[in-house]
Design an enzyme around this catalytic site. Structure first.
Site, PDB file in Angstrom:
ATOM      1  CG  HIS A   1      -0.300   0.210   2.531  1.00 32.08           C
ATOM      2  ND1 HIS A   1      -0.065   1.468   3.056  1.00 32.08           N
ATOM      3  CD2 HIS A   1       0.172  -0.678   3.439  1.00 32.08           C
ATOM      4  CE1 HIS A   1       0.505   1.337   4.244  1.00 32.08           C
ATOM      5  NE2 HIS A   1       0.676   0.061   4.509  1.00 32.08           N
TER       6      HIS A   1
ATOM      7  CG  ASP B   1      -2.916   3.993   2.483  1.00 33.04           C
ATOM      8  OD1 ASP B   1      -2.357   2.975   2.040  1.00 33.04           O
ATOM      9  OD2 ASP B   1      -3.730   3.959   3.429  1.00 33.04           O
TER      10      ASP B   1
ATOM     11  CG  ASP C   1       3.172   1.434   7.510  1.00 34.12           C
ATOM     12  OD1 ASP C   1       2.670   0.758   6.599  1.00 34.12           O
ATOM     13  OD2 ASP C   1       2.520   1.834   8.498  1.00 34.12           O
TER      14      ASP C   1
ATOM     15  CD  GLU D   1      -2.635  -1.059   5.984  1.00 38.49           C
ATOM     16  OE1 GLU D   1      -2.745  -1.985   6.814  1.00 38.49           O
ATOM     17  OE2 GLU D   1      -2.147   0.042   6.276  1.00 38.49           O
TER      18      GLU D   1
END
Lengths: 485, 485
Positions: A109, A111, A142, A176
């Protein structure tokens, strides 16, 4: 360094050398991606536009590698406050589909969680900044770094004009951090199309347990996110003019939030532990084997004291027992200064991390009943509304699966060590979704170190983890291919 | 309409007629003052500049009336976070000093509480907007309207070339909403200078108890404003990665805040009621006499149900008993959305409205001891810091004082009725300061209606209250003069 067992030693060396030589290009690309404020948590039109820009940039990158790329439109979402926001598209990409080769599908992901320098960042969260080999920036670990590591691995074979040992599919989402809105429906729709040929699914959206020793992850917790709203009226009061004669919403709310856990972190909601899987001897042994220096872990976390004193207790309460965290309150006075206000309407926010075999709908009922009971005891004239705004299931994998063995060998090749077999206390909803819908093996292959600080200020990924992680994915391609030779 | 008792009937009529004819000018001036965002609560340089602009504008207005005006520099203040901000100057103005006349000193403030349209204002808070005779705008009633009403009264005599019946002094500050920072020191400094000739002090910084019936106020509550900070570390945590093994600051904080009151609004801090003045029969009778329609009051407050059911109980708990309100939490997640964060450091804010004969330093000790006890019971490894950031004493006046009788007569003249004799549950620190330092009679002569909504969204003052209030001050000048004839 390549392990003797590997039959691809030469190719491995060649790929690794390429990556070492081109690492600055890889870092530069990460810098470009981190520069986009792709925050999916704050429902603001400007940020949604950034998310669309992020997805378009990633799609372009994959096309450059020769992949065929679709941007799946997921329409828009209606928020509790009534406004409607567009959902960023999901990337479905495909590179190679030779019948003889296994097909590995990577999920990631792009975002991120909110971040502003005012939160306490030492550098601009959206300007990737390297200090002592640490690459600081929101999304660095992340999950933008790992997504690029996968792309770096794909590109290495292409640039070196080496045959890609596996067929590769990639699914990348942009919601996410907001609960993977509408993704499950997409996966269901694509079950017999995009996913029909998929043999293995790889997710790299978590961290190792140590700063240097790699890990494989075989379970994650779910999450039930609740809002509890207490309303007296839709307008604030002056605490001098009304203080003393009102059922104050904040008094009700702190009582409600205070009833959720005891001071030892134990959840007080009746029945909440009923469905927690019993601890088997086999599972118990896994915790003992894990290489975790509690003291180092505590120091790197910069926490004075944990709720528990042994490695086993700590790991079990992060992985296989539920936890409840209060995140904050919306509608009260939250700024510096001394405003003398009685908030007229406040919204408390908390969430419960779920473990096997807890069920979100059961948890929702238990929380509703508990809070209604506590509220009824107060004889408050205010109105209370509880709702579960997110309900994400826990996930657990079979560690004896072939894909896990292949990943172990790849780790041996790159890092020369065995991985820790761990779980993740956080939630990667897609793992459970893939497991349930596609019913193929799901592997979690993390790249980041324990101190990367995902979701918090000064998030980073180490240059070493980012580059060695790119090598790990390349080695993994070769190991997976071997499973089918 | 003028009461027969008044010997100044002709002059009164003339002044009132002038005010009726020029009311649009008065409203226009209020519009100009409301347009300045003189917010003293949020410690932001931009807003401090607005405060300076506000004070300069008011000084200019007073000079135009022929008053001699000093702008007293109060230096700057150091905030808890370390930053330093300039304190807006205090206006000390003087018009007339004829030996034969009494000297009346008016106190007012021109700073306001924070307000943004996003808070739920139906109009721009800083654009005075008239709807059905209601003038909506931040500061319209608290306290810019009343300050201008006093200036309107002064100007009427000047424009009509009538002799001002009293010597007038005016003190106007810009930090009332932030606790009248540094004002007490100024009053002490000026005790034997600016204030030496003052006979009466008038404050008009509160509201009536009804929408149409005027009131005199003889008491106000004090306020002790507390912050309770709980720190695990100076950085947030991810609730997935750390949930289950931490003493979470929010859990500690809601427990601490939840220990302050019971669901009936009773304060649970040991000893807090020890110094509350006993209720005398004489005082008790005052409450019965007050004309308050509970149902109308409840409706205008838009509250479903109060903690008490009788007029007397309600009034006593607003005026002569302490109350505790929780204002909010700084440092937690306070925005829309679903951020899965464990705040690392949170600051709870609450305040206690004090009544005679409670003492701020005693209350500070009691709160400290109580919270320390509650916190110690939790065996938390977090750090807790409690501090009283504001400590303002309660105030009570002698309702048999001459100034009160003069004010009653002026009210009779303008409104043709007796006033309610009431108190105010909120805090006007300056009242107690004047009483203690200057030791002259302090009168509170409010102009605004009960539903003006000071400190909250859609604050307003009725055009009728603003104009009749200007007349009231003019009539009061004449009545006070009579006390000395």
């Amino acid at each position: 360094m390549s392990s003797p067992s590997s039959p691809h030693a030469g190719l491995v060396e060649k790929v690794f050398r390429y990556m070492d030589l081109h690492q600055d290009e890889f870092v530069q690309r990460l810098k470009e991606w981190v520069a986009i404020e792709s925050d999916s948590v704050q429902p603001v039109p400007r940020l949604r536009q950034e998310l669309f820009r992020m997805m378009a940039l990633a799609a372009e990158e994959l096309r450059r590698l020769g992949a065929s790329v679709d941007l799946e439109d997921l329409g828009s979402q209606q928020l509790p406050d009534g406004q409607t926001l567009p959902i960023p598209p999901v990337i479905l990409a495909e590179l190679g589909n030779e019948p003889g080769k296994p097909t590995v599908c990577f999920y990631g992901h792009l975002d991120v969680q909110p971040a502003t320098q005012a939160d306490g960042w030492l550098t601009d969260p959206y300007t990737l900044t390297e200090v002592d080999g640490k690459l600081y920036g929101r999304g660095a670990t992340d999950n933008k770094g790992p997504v690029l590591a996968w792309i770096n691995a794909m590109s290495a074979f292409r640039v070196l004009e080496e045959d890609l040992p596996v067929n590769i599919k990639v699914i990348i989402e942009g919601m996410e951090e907001a609960g993977s809105v509408a993704l499950e429906e997409l996966v269901k729709r694509e079950k017999d199309r995009f996913f029909s040929s998929v043999d293995y699914i790889v997710i790299s959206d978590n961290l190792w347990l140590s700063q240097r020793r790699p890990a494989l992850i075989y379970g994650t917790r779910g999450n039930s996110y609740f809002t509890v709203e207490v309303t007296c009226r839709d307008q604030d009061f002056h605490s001098g003019t009304f203080g003393g004669i009102l059922h104050e919403p904040m008094a009700d709310l702190v009582a409600l939030l205070g009833s959720l856990t005891d001071s030892a972190g134990h959840i007080l909601i009746p029945g909440i532990y009923d469905h927690v899987a019993p601890l088997t001897e086999e599972e118990k042994e896994l915790y003992g084997a894990i290489d975790l220096d509690l003291e180092e872990y505590r120091n790197s976390s910069r926490v004075k004291k944990f709720l528990f004193n042994t490695k086993e207790e700590i790991l079990m309460h992060l992985w296989r027992y539920p936890s409840l965290s209060i995140h904050g309150i919306e509608g009260a006075f939250d700024e510096p200064g001394t405003k003398t206000v009685i908030p007229g309407r406040v919204i408390g926010k908390f969430s419960i991390r779920l473990v096997p075999h807890m069920n979100t709908s059961v948890v929702e009922k238990q929380v509703q009943q508990h809070l209604q009971y506590i509220f009824s005891q107060r004889n408050s004239s205010n109105q209370m509304d509880v709702s579960m705004v997110l309900g994400l299931h826990p996930w657990i994998a079979d560690i004896k699966d072939h894909q896990y063995l292949a990943a172990k060998r790849a780790i041996k090749t790159v890092f020369g060590t065995e991985p820790d077999m761990i779980r993740d206390g956080s939630t990667i909803p897609i793992a459970k979704i893939f497991q349930d819908i596609i019913q193929k093996s799901v592997l979690m292959l993390p790249l980041g170190a324990v101190d990367d600080g995902e979701h918090s200020q000064n998030e980073k990924i180490n240059r070493w983890n980012y580059i060695e992680g790119s090598k790990l994915f390349a080695a993994f391609f070769l190991e997976v291919a071997q499973l089918h030779e």
